[in-house]
Write a protein that holds these residues in place. Structure first.
Motif, PDB file in Angstrom:
ATOM      1  N   PRO A  62     -46.388  -6.371   0.101  1.00  0.00           N
ATOM      2  CA  PRO A  62     -47.158  -5.521   1.250  1.00  0.00           C
ATOM      3  C   PRO A  62     -48.814  -5.321   0.521  1.00  0.00           C
ATOM      4  O   PRO A  62     -48.978  -5.282  -0.454  1.00  0.00           O
ATOM      5  N   THR A  63     -49.327  -5.065   1.438  1.00  0.00           N
ATOM      6  CA  THR A  63     -50.989  -5.128   1.238  1.00  0.00           C
ATOM      7  C   THR A  63     -51.233  -3.707   0.495  1.00  0.00           C
ATOM      8  O   THR A  63     -51.995  -3.874  -0.560  1.00  0.00           O
ATOM      9  N   SER A  64     -50.540  -2.635   0.546  1.00  0.00           N
ATOM     10  CA  SER A  64     -50.672  -1.502  -0.292  1.00  0.00           C
ATOM     11  C   SER A  64     -50.408  -1.767  -1.702  1.00  0.00           C
ATOM     12  O   SER A  64     -51.095  -1.319  -2.630  1.00  0.00           O
ATOM     13  N   GLU A  65     -49.390  -2.536  -2.083  1.00  0.00           N
ATOM     14  CA  GLU A  65     -48.907  -2.745  -3.147  1.00  0.00           C
ATOM     15  C   GLU A  65     -50.043  -3.857  -3.693  1.00  0.00           C
ATOM     16  O   GLU A  65     -50.117  -3.597  -5.096  1.00  0.00           O
ATOM     17  N   PHE A  70     -53.970  -5.277  -7.770  1.00  0.00           N
ATOM     18  CA  PHE A  70     -55.487  -6.004  -7.672  1.00  0.00           C
ATOM     19  C   PHE A  70     -56.549  -4.834  -8.284  1.00  0.00           C
ATOM     20  O   PHE A  70     -57.131  -5.394  -9.275  1.00  0.00           O
ATOM     21  N   GLU A  71     -56.499  -3.839  -7.724  1.00  0.00           N
ATOM     22  CA  GLU A  71     -57.507  -2.481  -8.478  1.00  0.00           C
ATOM     23  C   GLU A  71     -57.182  -2.548 -10.034  1.00  0.00           C
ATOM     24  O   GLU A  71     -58.257  -1.918 -10.720  1.00  0.00           O
ATOM     25  N   ARG A  72     -56.019  -2.388 -10.296  1.00  0.00           N
ATOM     26  CA  ARG A  72     -55.645  -2.593 -12.002  1.00  0.00           C
ATOM     27  C   ARG A  72     -55.986  -3.989 -12.400  1.00  0.00           C
ATOM     28  O   ARG A  72     -55.901  -3.651 -13.832  1.00  0.00           O
ATOM     29  N   GLY A  73     -56.358  -4.887 -11.791  1.00  0.00           N
ATOM     30  CA  GLY A  73     -56.725  -6.027 -12.340  1.00  0.00           C
ATOM     31  C   GLY A  73     -55.635  -6.942 -12.807  1.00  0.00           C
ATOM     32  O   GLY A  73     -55.572  -7.799 -13.479  1.00  0.00           O
ATOM     33  N   GLU A  74     -54.298  -6.757 -12.149  1.00  0.00           N
ATOM     34  CA  GLU A  74     -53.278  -7.382 -12.510  1.00  0.00           C
ATOM     35  C   GLU A  74     -53.089  -8.735 -11.587  1.00  0.00           C
ATOM     36  O   GLU A  74     -52.002  -9.496 -11.934  1.00  0.00           O
ATOM     37  N   MET A  75     -53.910  -8.986 -10.776  1.00  0.00           N
ATOM     38  CA  MET A  75     -53.828 -10.034  -9.920  1.00  0.00           C
ATOM     39  C   MET A  75     -54.489 -11.242 -10.125  1.00  0.00           C
ATOM     40  O   MET A  75     -54.276 -12.334  -9.542  1.00  0.00           O
ATOM     41  N   GLY A  76     -55.303 -11.108 -11.073  1.00  0.00           N
ATOM     42  CA  GLY A  76     -56.244 -12.232 -11.158  1.00  0.00           C
ATOM     43  C   GLY A  76     -57.469 -12.371 -10.387  1.00  0.00           C
ATOM     44  O   GLY A  76     -57.559 -11.558  -9.691  1.00  0.00           O
ATOM     45  N   ASP A  77     -58.117 -13.635 -10.447  1.00  0.00           N
ATOM     46  CA  ASP A  77     -59.305 -13.786  -9.797  1.00  0.00           C
ATOM     47  C   ASP A  77     -59.328 -14.858  -8.672  1.00  0.00           C
ATOM     48  O   ASP A  77     -60.430 -15.312  -8.488  1.00  0.00           O
ATOM     49  N   ASP A  78     -58.219 -15.092  -8.141  1.00  0.00           N
ATOM     50  CA  ASP A  78     -58.147 -15.843  -7.157  1.00  0.00           C
ATOM     51  C   ASP A  78     -59.073 -15.572  -5.793  1.00  0.00           C
ATOM     52  O   ASP A  78     -59.029 -14.512  -5.477  1.00  0.00           O
ATOM     53  N   ALA A  79     -59.606 -16.377  -5.224  1.00  0.00           N
ATOM     54  CA  ALA A  79     -60.559 -16.133  -4.062  1.00  0.00           C
ATOM     55  C   ALA A  79     -59.822 -15.352  -3.010  1.00  0.00           C
ATOM     56  O   ALA A  79     -60.300 -14.487  -1.979  1.00  0.00           O
ATOM     57  N   ASP A  80     -58.520 -15.877  -2.694  1.00  0.00           N
ATOM     58  CA  ASP A  80     -57.602 -15.351  -1.689  1.00  0.00           C
ATOM     59  C   ASP A  80     -57.546 -13.697  -1.967  1.00  0.00           C
ATOM     60  O   ASP A  80     -57.526 -12.943  -0.933  1.00  0.00           O
ATOM     61  N   PHE A  81     -57.357 -13.317  -3.199  1.00  0.00           N
ATOM     62  CA  PHE A  81     -57.137 -12.045  -3.450  1.00  0.00           C
ATOM     63  C   PHE A  81     -58.409 -11.225  -3.517  1.00  0.00           C
ATOM     64  O   PHE A  81     -58.172  -9.978  -2.816  1.00  0.00           O
ATOM     65  N   PHE A  82     -59.613 -11.754  -3.497  1.00  0.00           N
ATOM     66  CA  PHE A  82     -60.724 -11.095  -3.158  1.00  0.00           C
ATOM     67  C   PHE A  82     -60.906 -10.741  -1.651  1.00  0.00           C
ATOM     68  O   PHE A  82     -61.380  -9.702  -1.128  1.00  0.00           O
ATOM     69  N   GLU A  83     -60.511 -11.848  -0.820  1.00  0.00           N
ATOM     70  CA  GLU A  83     -60.520 -11.854   0.535  1.00  0.00           C
ATOM     71  C   GLU A  83     -59.670 -10.892   0.986  1.00  0.00           C
ATOM     72  O   GLU A  83     -60.042 -10.133   1.896  1.00  0.00           O
ATOM     73  N   TRP A  84     -58.577 -11.037   0.394  1.00  0.00           N
ATOM     74  CA  TRP A  84     -57.301  -9.774   0.897  1.00  0.00           C
ATOM     75  C   TRP A  84     -57.682  -8.404   0.790  1.00  0.00           C
ATOM     76  O   TRP A  84     -57.793  -7.548   1.550  1.00  0.00           O
ATOM     77  N   SER A  85     -58.367  -8.315  -0.549  1.00  0.00           N
ATOM     78  CA  SER A  85     -58.991  -6.939  -0.984  1.00  0.00           C
ATOM     79  C   SER A  85     -60.094  -6.470   0.219  1.00  0.00           C
ATOM     80  O   SER A  85     -59.900  -5.439   0.693  1.00  0.00           O
TER      81      SER A  85
END
Length: 108
Positions: A62-65, A70-85
């Motif tokens: 889920p986006t909220s999770e 992501f904000e805690r730095g647990e998701m990595g630096d994938d471009a998708d994650f920055f776009e999702w954020s």
């Protein structure tokens, strides 16, 4: 030329000077402007909601999770994650704008 904010302030002064008199055409025009903005925000929110669903389906989260992690730095630096954020932040901003348009304060 006046900015939109200057025009709104001028209109506000004009309306205050004419206290008690309701101009039906002006009122109808303002209602239409507010409805147009409401519809525009709703359309953008729907588009972003669809984009968020694509990310949620792709990553099974889920986006909220995702956003918390992501904000805690647990998701990595994938471009998708920055776009999702960024998509999530835009979605939240538009939701706040819509609440403001409806005269409600946000709790976010």
């Amino acid at each position: 030329m006046s900015t939109i904010l200057e025009k709104v302030r001028l209109l506000e002064q004009y309306i205050e000077m004419r206290a008690g008199y309701i101009d039906r055409v002006l009122e109808s025009t303002l209602d239409k402007i507010l409805q147009r903005e409401h519809d525009r925000l709703q359309s953008q929110i729907a588009r972003l909601r669809d984009q968020l669903a694509v990310f949620e389906n792709r990553y099974g989260l889920p986006t909220s999770e995702f956003y918390e992690r992501f904000e805690r730095g647990e998701m990595g630096d994938d471009a998708d994650f920055f776009e999702w954020s960024a998509t999530w932040e835009m979605f939240q901003d538009l939701q706040s704008d819509l609440e403001l348009l409806h005269g409600r304060t946000t709790t976010a």
